[in-house]
Every structure is written in C-alpha cells, then in structure tokens.
Design a protein around this motif. Structure first.
Motif, PDB file in Angstrom:
ATOM      1  N   HIS A   1       7.655   7.217  -7.658  1.00  0.00           N
ATOM      2  CA  HIS A   1       6.903   7.118  -9.077  1.00  0.00           C
ATOM      3  C   HIS A   1       7.209   5.962  -9.199  1.00  0.00           C
ATOM      4  CE1 HIS A   1       4.642   8.778 -11.650  1.00  0.00           C
ATOM      5  NE2 HIS A   1       5.438   8.974 -13.113  1.00  0.00           N
ATOM      6  N   ALA A   2       8.204   5.113 -10.020  1.00  0.00           N
ATOM      7  CA  ALA A   2       9.042   4.559 -10.869  1.00  0.00           C
ATOM      8  C   ALA A   2       8.551   3.450  -9.799  1.00  0.00           C
ATOM      9  CB  ALA A   2      10.314   4.331 -10.961  1.00  0.00           C
ATOM     10  N   LEU A   3       8.187   3.408  -8.741  1.00  0.00           N
ATOM     11  CA  LEU A   3       6.427   2.047  -8.719  1.00  0.00           C
ATOM     12  C   LEU A   3       6.051   1.658  -8.460  1.00  0.00           C
ATOM     13  CD1 LEU A   3       8.891   2.208  -5.025  1.00  0.00           C
ATOM     14  CD2 LEU A   3       9.649   0.412  -6.717  1.00  0.00           C
ATOM     15  N   LEU A   4       4.832   2.686  -8.182  1.00  0.00           N
ATOM     16  CA  LEU A   4       4.195   3.318  -8.150  1.00  0.00           C
ATOM     17  C   LEU A   4       3.423   2.567  -9.846  1.00  0.00           C
ATOM     18  CD1 LEU A   4       3.025   6.083  -6.216  1.00  0.00           C
ATOM     19  CD2 LEU A   4       2.332   3.313  -5.590  1.00  0.00           C
TER      20      LEU A   4
ATOM     21  N   TYR B   1       0.784  -1.209   0.104  1.00  0.00           N
ATOM     22  CA  TYR B   1      -0.215  -0.192  -0.232  1.00  0.00           C
ATOM     23  C   TYR B   1       0.799   1.502  -0.058  1.00  0.00           C
ATOM     24  CZ  TYR B   1       1.029   0.931   4.926  1.00  0.00           C
ATOM     25  OH  TYR B   1       1.579   1.644   6.046  1.00  0.00           O
ATOM     26  N   GLN B   2       0.437   2.657  -0.134  1.00  0.00           N
ATOM     27  CA  GLN B   2       1.271   3.872  -0.077  1.00  0.00           C
ATOM     28  C   GLN B   2       0.110   4.994   0.460  1.00  0.00           C
ATOM     29  OE1 GLN B   2       1.551   6.301  -3.683  1.00  0.00           O
ATOM     30  NE2 GLN B   2      -0.869   5.802  -4.001  1.00  0.00           N
ATOM     31  N   SER B   3       0.561   5.920   1.061  1.00  0.00           N
ATOM     32  CA  SER B   3      -0.299   6.371   2.087  1.00  0.00           C
ATOM     33  C   SER B   3       0.720   7.933   1.977  1.00  0.00           C
ATOM     34  CB  SER B   3      -1.284   5.825   3.307  1.00  0.00           C
ATOM     35  OG  SER B   3       0.246   5.988   3.669  1.00  0.00           O
ATOM     36  N   ARG B   4       0.305   8.846   2.755  1.00  0.00           N
ATOM     37  CA  ARG B   4       0.398  10.099   2.682  1.00  0.00           C
ATOM     38  C   ARG B   4       0.307  10.630   4.277  1.00  0.00           C
ATOM     39  NH1 ARG B   4       2.061  14.522   0.020  1.00  0.00           N
ATOM     40  NH2 ARG B   4       2.042  13.704  -2.152  1.00  0.00           N
ATOM     41  N   ALA B   5       1.273  11.127   5.200  1.00  0.00           N
ATOM     42  CA  ALA B   5       1.493  11.060   6.451  1.00  0.00           C
ATOM     43  C   ALA B   5       0.732  12.617   6.647  1.00  0.00           C
ATOM     44  CB  ALA B   5       2.859  11.605   7.260  1.00  0.00           C
ATOM     45  N   LEU B   6       0.133  12.589   7.425  1.00  0.00           N
ATOM     46  CA  LEU B   6      -0.820  14.285   8.272  1.00  0.00           C
ATOM     47  C   LEU B   6       0.317  14.786   8.241  1.00  0.00           C
ATOM     48  CD1 LEU B   6      -3.852  13.228   9.036  1.00  0.00           C
ATOM     49  CD2 LEU B   6      -3.895  14.647   7.055  1.00  0.00           C
TER      50      LEU B   6
ATOM     51  N   PRO C   1      11.035  12.057   1.247  1.00  0.00           N
ATOM     52  CA  PRO C   1      11.145  13.163   1.935  1.00  0.00           C
ATOM     53  C   PRO C   1      10.228  13.881   1.943  1.00  0.00           C
ATOM     54  CG  PRO C   1      12.998  13.099   0.843  1.00  0.00           C
ATOM     55  CD  PRO C   1      12.042  11.556   0.822  1.00  0.00           C
ATOM     56  N   ASP C   2       8.437  14.395   1.413  1.00  0.00           N
ATOM     57  CA  ASP C   2       8.032  14.854   1.459  1.00  0.00           C
ATOM     58  C   ASP C   2       6.662  14.060   1.588  1.00  0.00           C
ATOM     59  OD1 ASP C   2       6.895  12.691  -0.550  1.00  0.00           O
ATOM     60  OD2 ASP C   2       5.840  13.943  -2.288  1.00  0.00           O
TER      61      ASP C   2
ATOM     62  N   ALA D   1      10.985  11.182  -4.322  1.00  0.00           N
ATOM     63  CA  ALA D   1       9.514  11.088  -5.022  1.00  0.00           C
ATOM     64  C   ALA D   1       9.743  10.383  -6.273  1.00  0.00           C
ATOM     65  CB  ALA D   1       8.935  12.506  -5.267  1.00  0.00           C
ATOM     66  N   ALA D   2      10.480  10.406  -7.068  1.00  0.00           N
ATOM     67  CA  ALA D   2      10.691  10.049  -8.938  1.00  0.00           C
ATOM     68  C   ALA D   2      10.681   8.102  -8.541  1.00  0.00           C
ATOM     69  CB  ALA D   2      11.887  10.666  -9.126  1.00  0.00           C
TER      70      ALA D   2
END
Length: 149
Positions: free
Chosen positions: A106-109, A8-13, A45-46, A102-103
C-alpha cells in the motif's frame, strides 16, 4: 530504442505457494537473462504481485502487453508507471524477489501516485520516490528462501 522501466501490480487468481513461486521465478529469470532484462518481483501473503521490469523499451513493452497481461494466473493487472530511464535500478538481478506485507505494498502504491495526479492515467511515469522506496525496501528485507539472481 533506449533503456526503459515499467512497474505493474496484479492479483493472483489462485494461491501462489512456494513451489508455484519457485516455478514462476525460474521461468522469469531464464526469460529475463535471455532478453537482458532486470527487475524485482514483490509478492504479498494475500497473493498480490508488484513488479518492476528494466531493459530495452520494445522488449519490456512486448513482455508486459503481450505476455504478462495475458497470463491467466492473475487479474487486475494495472500499470503503475513506465518510461525511459537513465540507468537500471536492479541491474544485478534478472529477477529479484521479496515478500512484502499488504501495508508495505500500500505504501509503495501511494508513492506511485502523487497527490493531485489522476491515478489511472494512460501511462503514469515512474516516480523517483517510488524507486527510492523500492531500493530501501530491498536493502532492509532479508533475502527470501527462494534465492535471487
């Protein structure tokens, strides 16, 4: 039930600095060790996360659907792939950890969703190309200051 893996992927709050990541990894590794889970956590880092979990299907699914998805520290939790697997790809790690750009994420996704596949299928399968990319990523990146186990 048999061996199963889930990505899975997610973004931290909120930002995850080194102490927050250390605490997260300590907690995850203890849980995973007690429940015979293995896997890898990538952090950008993001403050995006990309994680693969491996273990008995019922344990992995319960962890993801009942705990990870409900964790208030992140949002946009999206299943990238899941399904039965013949063997563990990260058997030596309760929870390996690497920082990814981030790149790289993105490649993994992109590897997770082949051309022509609906990107948000109910339960996409884990593609062998994605596992190979993850293993190559680990082999080509130095261990982060937060130790692995």
């Amino acid at each position: 039930m048999g061996l199963y893996h889930l990505i899975y992927q997610s973004r931290a709050l909120q930002p995850f600095d080194t102490p927050a990541l250390t605490a997260l990894l300590y907690q995850a590794r203890a849980f995973n060790r007690a429940h015979h889970l293995s896997g890898l956590l990538l952090h950008t880092p993001d403050d995006r996360f990309f994680q693969i979990l491996e273990g008995e299907e019922d344990v992995v699914r319960t962890l993801y659907y009942d705990h990870i998805m409900a964790d208030p520290r992140h949002y946009r939790c999206r299943l990238v792939g899941a399904g039965a697997c013949a063997e563990r790809s990260f058997a030596d790690w309760n929870m390996g950890f690497r920082v990814a750009s981030a790149a790289e994420l993105h490649a993994l996704l992109a590897a997770a969703t082949p051309t022509g596949q609906v990107p948000f299928a109910p339960q996409p399968r884990v593609r062998p190309e994605l596992l190979k990319m993850l293993l190559d990523f680990v082999a080509n990146h130095e261990l982060e200051p937060i130790s692995h186990s």
